[in-house]
Scaffold this active site. Structure first.
Site, PDB file in Angstrom:
ATOM      1  N   ASP A 105       0.859  -1.176   0.000  1.00  0.00           N
ATOM      2  CA  ASP A 105       0.000   0.000   0.000  1.00  0.00           C
ATOM      3  C   ASP A 105       0.908   1.243   0.000  1.00  0.00           C
ATOM      4  OD1 ASP A 105      -2.616   1.262   0.434  1.00  0.00           O
ATOM      5  OD2 ASP A 105      -2.066   1.488   2.523  1.00  0.00           O
ATOM      6  N   PHE A 154     -10.112  -0.534  -0.013  1.00  0.00           N
ATOM      7  CA  PHE A 154      -9.700  -1.431   1.058  1.00  0.00           C
ATOM      8  C   PHE A 154     -10.276  -2.802   0.750  1.00  0.00           C
ATOM      9  CE2 PHE A 154      -9.237  -3.390   5.157  1.00  0.00           C
ATOM     10  CZ  PHE A 154      -7.987  -2.930   5.532  1.00  0.00           C
ATOM     11  N   ASP A 161      -7.641  -9.303   6.219  1.00  0.00           N
ATOM     12  CA  ASP A 161      -8.697  -9.071   7.211  1.00  0.00           C
ATOM     13  C   ASP A 161      -8.913  -7.599   7.504  1.00  0.00           C
ATOM     14  OD1 ASP A 161      -6.184  -8.676   8.580  1.00  0.00           O
ATOM     15  OD2 ASP A 161      -7.341  -8.712  10.429  1.00  0.00           O
ATOM     16  N   ARG A 167     -11.181 -12.844   6.899  1.00  0.00           N
ATOM     17  CA  ARG A 167     -10.047 -13.548   6.284  1.00  0.00           C
ATOM     18  C   ARG A 167     -10.488 -14.727   5.432  1.00  0.00           C
ATOM     19  NH1 ARG A 167      -5.321 -11.976   8.350  1.00  0.00           N
ATOM     20  NH2 ARG A 167      -5.351 -11.499  10.557  1.00  0.00           N
TER      21      ARG A 167
HETATM   22  P1  IMP Z   1       1.982  -0.582   3.704  1.00  0.00           P
HETATM   23  O1  IMP Z   1       3.056  -0.604   4.723  1.00  0.00           O
HETATM   24  O2  IMP Z   1       1.190   0.701   3.752  1.00  0.00           O
HETATM   25  O3  IMP Z   1       2.443  -0.903   2.303  1.00  0.00           O
HETATM   26  O4  IMP Z   1       0.917  -1.641   4.140  1.00  0.00           O
HETATM   27  C1  IMP Z   1       1.059  -2.972   3.959  1.00  0.00           C
HETATM   28  C2  IMP Z   1       0.169  -3.741   4.903  1.00  0.00           C
HETATM   29  O5  IMP Z   1      -1.034  -3.034   5.170  1.00  0.00           O
HETATM   30  C3  IMP Z   1      -0.263  -5.038   4.268  1.00  0.00           C
HETATM   31  O6  IMP Z   1       0.602  -6.062   4.662  1.00  0.00           O
HETATM   32  C4  IMP Z   1      -1.625  -5.255   4.838  1.00  0.00           C
HETATM   33  O7  IMP Z   1      -1.534  -5.963   6.052  1.00  0.00           O
HETATM   34  C5  IMP Z   1      -2.154  -3.880   5.159  1.00  0.00           C
HETATM   35  N1  IMP Z   1      -3.087  -3.403   4.109  1.00  0.00           N
HETATM   36  C6  IMP Z   1      -2.913  -2.392   3.240  1.00  0.00           C
HETATM   37  N2  IMP Z   1      -3.973  -2.225   2.440  1.00  0.00           N
HETATM   38  C7  IMP Z   1      -4.846  -3.183   2.827  1.00  0.00           C
HETATM   39  C8  IMP Z   1      -6.152  -3.561   2.343  1.00  0.00           C
HETATM   40  O8  IMP Z   1      -6.721  -2.988   1.405  1.00  0.00           O
HETATM   41  N3  IMP Z   1      -6.726  -4.605   2.975  1.00  0.00           N
HETATM   42  C9  IMP Z   1      -6.141  -5.290   4.008  1.00  0.00           C
HETATM   43  N4  IMP Z   1      -4.931  -4.975   4.473  1.00  0.00           N
HETATM   44  C10 IMP Z   1      -4.284  -3.932   3.883  1.00  0.00           C
END
Ligand code: IMP
Length: 190
Positions: A105, A154, A161, A167
């Site tokens: 993300d 999301f 989850d 999940r």
């Molecule tokens: P980042 O550090 O912002 O890249 O986030 C990565 C983590 O955020 C992933 O491993 C997910 O656990 C969580 N995450 C980000 N977007 C989503 C989503 O749309 N659904 C569920 N988990 C998400």
């Protein structure tokens, strides 16, 4: 009529689509590594389903090591603060690490993990992620293998989850609060 187990969220990617794409990724990874053994590291919990499927398809019956990195707390917006907890002792020294992630993300989690494994002496650290939301990126991290690029929604299911819920939805679905609330009201009215 029995109540469905989950709210009827919109399906973004079906389980079949995901399995087909995971097969393709496994082939690409197998060709790229030329038989060199990988240190497979899954970012739990969300990536477990994807990682187990990929593990089955990669040669060598490789063990799956686990790390936990959390930045979300509860809710759908990243707090920006990545904490690595489980798995700081993964035996990665002089090995090629392949990080298996459910979704990239902002990029902060993967950036933090890459820094961690580089500091621990990994020979290289590649990333395979089932999903990527490029429009949300804050930290530019190289992603070597991407299942699907998705819009800024999301998503849940296929192991992912929201506060420990949903999940077990077999497909990747788009979370919508209104859909969830309508479902909860229906269930309560039964
Ligand atoms: P980042 O550090 O912002 O890249 O986030 C990565 C983590 O955020 C992933 O491993 C997910 O656990 C969580 N995450 C980000 N977007 C989503 C989503 O749309 N659904 C569920 N988990 C998400």
């Amino acid at each position: 009529m029995a109540t469905p187990a989950f709210p009827p969220f919109r399906i973004l990617l079906s389980r079949d689509q995901i399995l087909r794409r995971t097969n393709e990724l496994a082939r690409t990874i197998t060709e790229a590594v030329h038989g060199e053994p990988l240190c497979l590291v899954v970012v739990i919990e969300g990536a477990r389903t994807f990682a187990r499927q990929l593990q089955k398809l990669l040669p060598g019956n490789l063990p799956l090591h686990e790390v936990r990195a959390s930045s979300y707390g509860s809710g759908t917006v990243s707090s920006g603060d990545v904490k690595l907890t489980v798995g700081l002792d993964v035996p990665c020294k002089d090995r090629h690490v392949l990080l298996l992630e459910d979704i990239v993300d902002t990029g902060r989690t993967i950036a933090a993990l890459r820094t961690h494994f580089a500091a621990k002496g990994a020979r290289s650290c590649r990333v395979a992620t089932l999903l990527s939301k490029p429009s949300r990126r804050v930290v530019q991290v190289p992603l070597d293998y991407i299942g699907f690029e998705i819009p800024d929604e999301f998503v849940l299911g296929y192991g992912m989850d929201l506060d420990g819920r949903y999940r077990d939805i077999p497909d990747v679905v788009i979370y919508e609060k209104a859909v969830e609330q309508a479902f909860q009201q229906q269930v309560a009215a039964r």
